[in-house]
Design a protein around this motif. Sequence first.
Motif, PDB file in Angstrom:
ATOM      1  N   PRO A   9       0.818  -1.223   0.000  1.00 22.51           N
ATOM      2  CA  PRO A   9       0.000   0.000   0.000  1.00 22.51           C
ATOM      3  C   PRO A   9       0.852   1.274   0.000  1.00 22.51           C
ATOM      4  O   PRO A   9       1.072   1.884   1.037  1.00 22.51           O
ATOM      5  CB  PRO A   9      -0.811  -0.123   1.296  1.00 22.51           C
ATOM      6  N   TYR A  10       1.319   1.601  -1.171  1.00 23.59           N
ATOM      7  CA  TYR A  10       2.215   2.746  -1.383  1.00 23.59           C
ATOM      8  C   TYR A  10       1.321   3.862  -1.929  1.00 23.59           C
ATOM      9  O   TYR A  10       1.171   4.024  -3.140  1.00 23.59           O
ATOM     10  CB  TYR A  10       3.269   2.292  -2.381  1.00 23.59           C
ATOM     11  N   CYS A  11       0.694   4.590  -1.013  1.00 31.53           N
ATOM     12  CA  CYS A  11      -0.419   5.465  -1.414  1.00 31.53           C
ATOM     13  C   CYS A  11       0.016   6.630  -2.304  1.00 31.53           C
ATOM     14  O   CYS A  11      -0.761   7.076  -3.140  1.00 31.53           O
ATOM     15  CB  CYS A  11      -1.162   5.968  -0.178  1.00 31.53           C
ATOM     16  N   PHE A  12       1.242   7.112  -2.140  1.00 32.29           N
ATOM     17  CA  PHE A  12       1.695   8.231  -2.987  1.00 32.29           C
ATOM     18  C   PHE A  12       1.751   7.796  -4.462  1.00 32.29           C
ATOM     19  O   PHE A  12       1.523   8.593  -5.361  1.00 32.29           O
ATOM     20  CB  PHE A  12       3.066   8.724  -2.508  1.00 32.29           C
ATOM     21  N   ARG A  13       2.071   6.531  -4.673  1.00 33.09           N
ATOM     22  CA  ARG A  13       2.091   5.993  -6.042  1.00 33.09           C
ATOM     23  C   ARG A  13       1.272   4.704  -6.044  1.00 33.09           C
ATOM     24  O   ARG A  13       1.819   3.604  -6.206  1.00 33.09           O
ATOM     25  CB  ARG A  13       3.522   5.686  -6.500  1.00 33.09           C
ATOM     26  N   CYS A  14      -0.009   4.830  -5.816  1.00 35.77           N
ATOM     27  CA  CYS A  14      -0.841   3.629  -5.637  1.00 35.77           C
ATOM     28  C   CYS A  14      -0.702   2.684  -6.828  1.00 35.77           C
ATOM     29  O   CYS A  14      -0.911   3.087  -7.977  1.00 35.77           O
ATOM     30  CB  CYS A  14      -2.307   4.030  -5.455  1.00 35.77           C
ATOM     31  N   PRO A  15      -0.355   1.420  -6.567  1.00 34.56           N
ATOM     32  CA  PRO A  15      -0.189   0.475  -7.673  1.00 34.56           C
ATOM     33  C   PRO A  15      -1.498   0.233  -8.419  1.00 34.56           C
ATOM     34  O   PRO A  15      -1.485  -0.256  -9.550  1.00 34.56           O
ATOM     35  CB  PRO A  15       0.302  -0.808  -6.989  1.00 34.56           C
ATOM     36  N   TYR A  16      -2.632   0.566  -7.807  1.00 27.82           N
ATOM     37  CA  TYR A  16      -3.925   0.409  -8.488  1.00 27.82           C
ATOM     38  C   TYR A  16      -4.462   1.750  -8.991  1.00 27.82           C
ATOM     39  O   TYR A  16      -5.618   1.848  -9.388  1.00 27.82           O
ATOM     40  CB  TYR A  16      -4.937  -0.236  -7.535  1.00 27.82           C
ATOM     41  N   ASP A  17      -3.616   2.784  -8.911  1.00 22.72           N
ATOM     42  CA  ASP A  17      -3.999   4.111  -9.398  1.00 22.72           C
ATOM     43  C   ASP A  17      -5.231   4.673  -8.679  1.00 22.72           C
ATOM     44  O   ASP A  17      -6.091   5.298  -9.303  1.00 22.72           O
ATOM     45  CB  ASP A  17      -4.262   4.028 -10.916  1.00 22.72           C
ATOM     46  N   LYS A  18      -5.330   4.407  -7.375  1.00 22.31           N
ATOM     47  CA  LYS A  18      -6.471   4.913  -6.587  1.00 22.31           C
ATOM     48  C   LYS A  18      -5.995   6.052  -5.693  1.00 22.31           C
ATOM     49  O   LYS A  18      -4.798   6.254  -5.506  1.00 22.31           O
ATOM     50  CB  LYS A  18      -7.025   3.796  -5.696  1.00 22.31           C
ATOM     51  N   LYS A  19      -6.949   6.726  -5.075  1.00 22.45           N
ATOM     52  CA  LYS A  19      -6.626   7.789  -4.110  1.00 22.45           C
ATOM     53  C   LYS A  19      -7.021   7.298  -2.715  1.00 22.45           C
ATOM     54  O   LYS A  19      -8.094   6.704  -2.542  1.00 22.45           O
ATOM     55  CB  LYS A  19      -7.416   9.069  -4.442  1.00 22.45           C
ATOM     56  N   PRO A  20      -6.169   7.570  -1.709  1.00 22.98           N
ATOM     57  CA  PRO A  20      -6.415   6.994  -0.374  1.00 22.98           C
ATOM     58  C   PRO A  20      -7.783   7.337   0.217  1.00 22.98           C
ATOM     59  O   PRO A  20      -8.401   6.503   0.869  1.00 22.98           O
ATOM     60  CB  PRO A  20      -5.315   7.601   0.497  1.00 22.98           C
ATOM     61  N   ASP A  21      -8.292   8.558  -0.068  1.00 19.73           N
ATOM     62  CA  ASP A  21      -9.564   8.926   0.566  1.00 19.73           C
ATOM     63  C   ASP A  21     -10.767   8.261  -0.087  1.00 19.73           C
ATOM     64  O   ASP A  21     -11.857   8.235   0.474  1.00 19.73           O
ATOM     65  CB  ASP A  21      -9.725  10.460   0.602  1.00 19.73           C
ATOM     66  N   SER A  22     -10.587   7.689  -1.289  1.00 19.41           N
ATOM     67  CA  SER A  22     -11.746   7.093  -1.955  1.00 19.41           C
ATOM     68  C   SER A  22     -11.506   5.653  -2.397  1.00 19.41           C
ATOM     69  O   SER A  22     -12.336   5.058  -3.070  1.00 19.41           O
ATOM     70  CB  SER A  22     -12.109   7.941  -3.182  1.00 19.41           C
ATOM     71  N   CYS A  23     -10.379   5.053  -1.996  1.00 14.34           N
ATOM     72  CA  CYS A  23     -10.036   3.726  -2.552  1.00 14.34           C
ATOM     73  C   CYS A  23     -10.809   2.589  -1.895  1.00 14.34           C
ATOM     74  O   CYS A  23     -10.925   1.505  -2.461  1.00 14.34           O
ATOM     75  CB  CYS A  23      -8.539   3.469  -2.444  1.00 14.34           C
ATOM     76  N   GLY A  24     -11.331   2.821  -0.687  1.00 13.67           N
ATOM     77  CA  GLY A  24     -12.054   1.743   0.010  1.00 13.67           C
ATOM     78  C   GLY A  24     -11.160   0.536   0.239  1.00 13.67           C
ATOM     79  O   GLY A  24     -11.624  -0.606   0.159  1.00 13.67           O
ATOM     80  N   MET A  25      -9.862   0.768   0.478  1.00 13.13           N
ATOM     81  CA  MET A  25      -8.878  -0.304   0.712  1.00 13.13           C
ATOM     82  C   MET A  25      -8.914  -1.339  -0.417  1.00 13.13           C
ATOM     83  O   MET A  25      -9.010  -2.543  -0.202  1.00 13.13           O
ATOM     84  CB  MET A  25      -9.128  -0.976   2.067  1.00 13.13           C
ATOM     85  N   HIS A  26      -8.833  -0.818  -1.627  1.00 14.71           N
ATOM     86  CA  HIS A  26      -8.869  -1.672  -2.807  1.00 14.71           C
ATOM     87  C   HIS A  26      -7.783  -2.757  -2.748  1.00 14.71           C
ATOM     88  O   HIS A  26      -8.011  -3.897  -3.163  1.00 14.71           O
ATOM     89  CB  HIS A  26      -8.675  -0.788  -4.043  1.00 14.71           C
ATOM     90  N   CYS A  27      -6.612  -2.395  -2.216  1.00 10.55           N
ATOM     91  CA  CYS A  27      -5.499  -3.362  -2.178  1.00 10.55           C
ATOM     92  C   CYS A  27      -5.843  -4.550  -1.282  1.00 10.55           C
ATOM     93  O   CYS A  27      -5.457  -5.691  -1.576  1.00 10.55           O
ATOM     94  CB  CYS A  27      -4.209  -2.690  -1.748  1.00 10.55           C
ATOM     95  N   VAL A  28      -6.579  -4.303  -0.201  1.00 13.10           N
ATOM     96  CA  VAL A  28      -6.977  -5.407   0.678  1.00 13.10           C
ATOM     97  C   VAL A  28      -7.949  -6.321  -0.078  1.00 13.10           C
ATOM     98  O   VAL A  28      -7.824  -7.553  -0.038  1.00 13.10           O
ATOM     99  CB  VAL A  28      -7.632  -4.869   1.977  1.00 13.10           C
ATOM    100  N   LYS A  29      -8.867  -5.697  -0.791  1.00 11.40           N
ATOM    101  CA  LYS A  29      -9.841  -6.506  -1.557  1.00 11.40           C
ATOM    102  C   LYS A  29      -9.131  -7.364  -2.607  1.00 11.40           C
ATOM    103  O   LYS A  29      -9.474  -8.530  -2.800  1.00 11.40           O
ATOM    104  CB  LYS A  29     -10.852  -5.579  -2.249  1.00 11.40           C
ATOM    105  N   GLN A  30      -8.156  -6.775  -3.260  1.00 11.31           N
ATOM    106  CA  GLN A  30      -7.411  -7.531  -4.270  1.00 11.31           C
ATOM    107  C   GLN A  30      -6.666  -8.706  -3.637  1.00 11.31           C
ATOM    108  O   GLN A  30      -6.604  -9.790  -4.205  1.00 11.31           O
ATOM    109  CB  GLN A  30      -6.408  -6.619  -4.993  1.00 11.31           C
ATOM    110  N   PHE A  31      -6.138  -8.479  -2.436  1.00  7.05           N
ATOM    111  CA  PHE A  31      -5.421  -9.568  -1.759  1.00  7.05           C
ATOM    112  C   PHE A  31      -6.405 -10.677  -1.388  1.00  7.05           C
ATOM    113  O   PHE A  31      -6.156 -11.867  -1.600  1.00  7.05           O
ATOM    114  CB  PHE A  31      -4.705  -9.024  -0.513  1.00  7.05           C
ATOM    115  N   GLU A  32      -7.540 -10.262  -0.872  1.00  5.41           N
ATOM    116  CA  GLU A  32      -8.530 -11.254  -0.428  1.00  5.41           C
ATOM    117  C   GLU A  32      -9.057 -12.087  -1.596  1.00  5.41           C
ATOM    118  O   GLU A  32      -9.412 -13.257  -1.442  1.00  5.41           O
ATOM    119  CB  GLU A  32      -9.684 -10.534   0.305  1.00  5.41           C
TER     120      GLU A  32
END
Length: 475
Positions: free
Chosen positions: A194-217
């Motif tokens: 979760p490297y929010c400054f350069r999000c690997p999923y191109d999301k923004k931290p305030d609106s991503c809804g923890m997309h990276c966690v969902k992808q892991f799950e």
Amino acid sequence: MSSTSYTPTLPLSEGSMTGEQFEDALLAIEKDVCSHGDTVHYAERPKFFENCEGSYLYDYNETPYLDLQMWYSAVNLGYANQRVNNALKQQIDKLPQLACQYLHKEKVELASMIVDSAKSAFGEKGRVHFNVGGSQAVEDALKLVRKHTRKQHMLAYEGGYHGRTLGASAITSSYRYREPFGEFGDRAEFVPFPYCFRCPYDKKPDSCGMHCVKQFERKFEHEYTGTWNPKTGKAEFGAFFVESIQGTGGYVIPPKEYFPEIARICKERGILLVDDEIQMGFFRTGKLWAMENFGVKPDIMVFGKALTNGLNPLSGLWAKEELISPDKFGPGSTHSTFSSNSLGTATGLEVMKIFKEGNYEETVPEKGAYFLNILKSLQKKHKEIGDVDGLGLALRMEMCEADGYTPSRALADRMFQRGLEGNLNVNGKKMGLVLDIGGYYKNVVTLAPSLEITVEEMDLAHDLLDQLITECKQN
Ligand SMILES: Cc1ncc(COP(=O)(O)O)c(C=O)c1O
């Protein structure tokens, strides 16, 4: 050329040469007799130092260099720390060496202190197993995981670094470290961090809804992801090796809510969580163990570097009793000649005592906040600083193009080199600056100053960094 041809140049006489001449002469020999396989020759001109104290290294011209990376966080209590040095000296006079199949008091005391610290941090009884370097402790952790799970496949992070022995390379993200050495059948599967400054999923931290966690799950949603068997309820992986704050990856600090979710998923899927504290442990982040910042309980933890304040090699792992009890990890499961060397345990014990007696949970966050403000003020002045962040005294500064986002490795490299030239000017006095560059694009100044750094030294760091950035962005 025979080795005797070097005798005319040795011993070099420092007194009859300038500092530069002496370094040049040594370097000429070094280039020829030392392997270039370590990291020394990453530098255009490898640097010699002769003395050290507190936050400073000194070269052969007696030029002081303010060190803002402290041997990648191995020297948390400052160079030549008197208490730690004295512990080593006393041990030299008492029990300087002992085969590791025999016991000595300091080993037991140090293990007890680490077991106690983990009990209070994670609420679990465990045991400690010592080794010499970080990578070796990682190897031991891999053995422990394999023994318990009988699995050789691991999860690890993109940008993660766990060392360069064969086993540690297999779970370290850089293919660069593996490519020349053939196939790694046990290579980890690398998950985006979760490297929010350069999000690997191109999301923004305030609106991503923890997309990276969902992808892991998602990996464990059904059998067709290739890593999960719903019939047996087993994942293909033995453990997830994590750095809660990436070290070599660029001191990337995840959102607070991230790791509890990862720990939950690992637990549900029977995957052990191995917490690599080798760079971020020992109060670097304001807690003894960096993972404490996230309220997560690892199954295994590995540590090294600052355990002895960089004085004598010693590393180790802590594991939950159910993984490492004598019936599970019996005599001879792993061993190395120097694994719990008495000079290492004596210095490690003194370091742990200093940490216990000190007030680092308060002083490190205070100093960290002061230093982060310095970085923020530099960022306001220099638009080439894309991101600054910090947790305790683990701080980051991303060097970019003038747009404040495109990574500039060239600028970071220039800063690194120029700092080591020792030609910065502070009130007419020559000084240098020791920096470390990390990050996925090699553009992050990763700052790990001494935990004993003073306000005056932090103010000096501001002036030196300001000067360095101003000079380096001009050419
Ligand atoms: C997080 C982490 N793990 C493992 C290692 C490897 O430790 P060593 O270099 O002592 O083998 C390092 C070293 O930088 C590290 O930072």
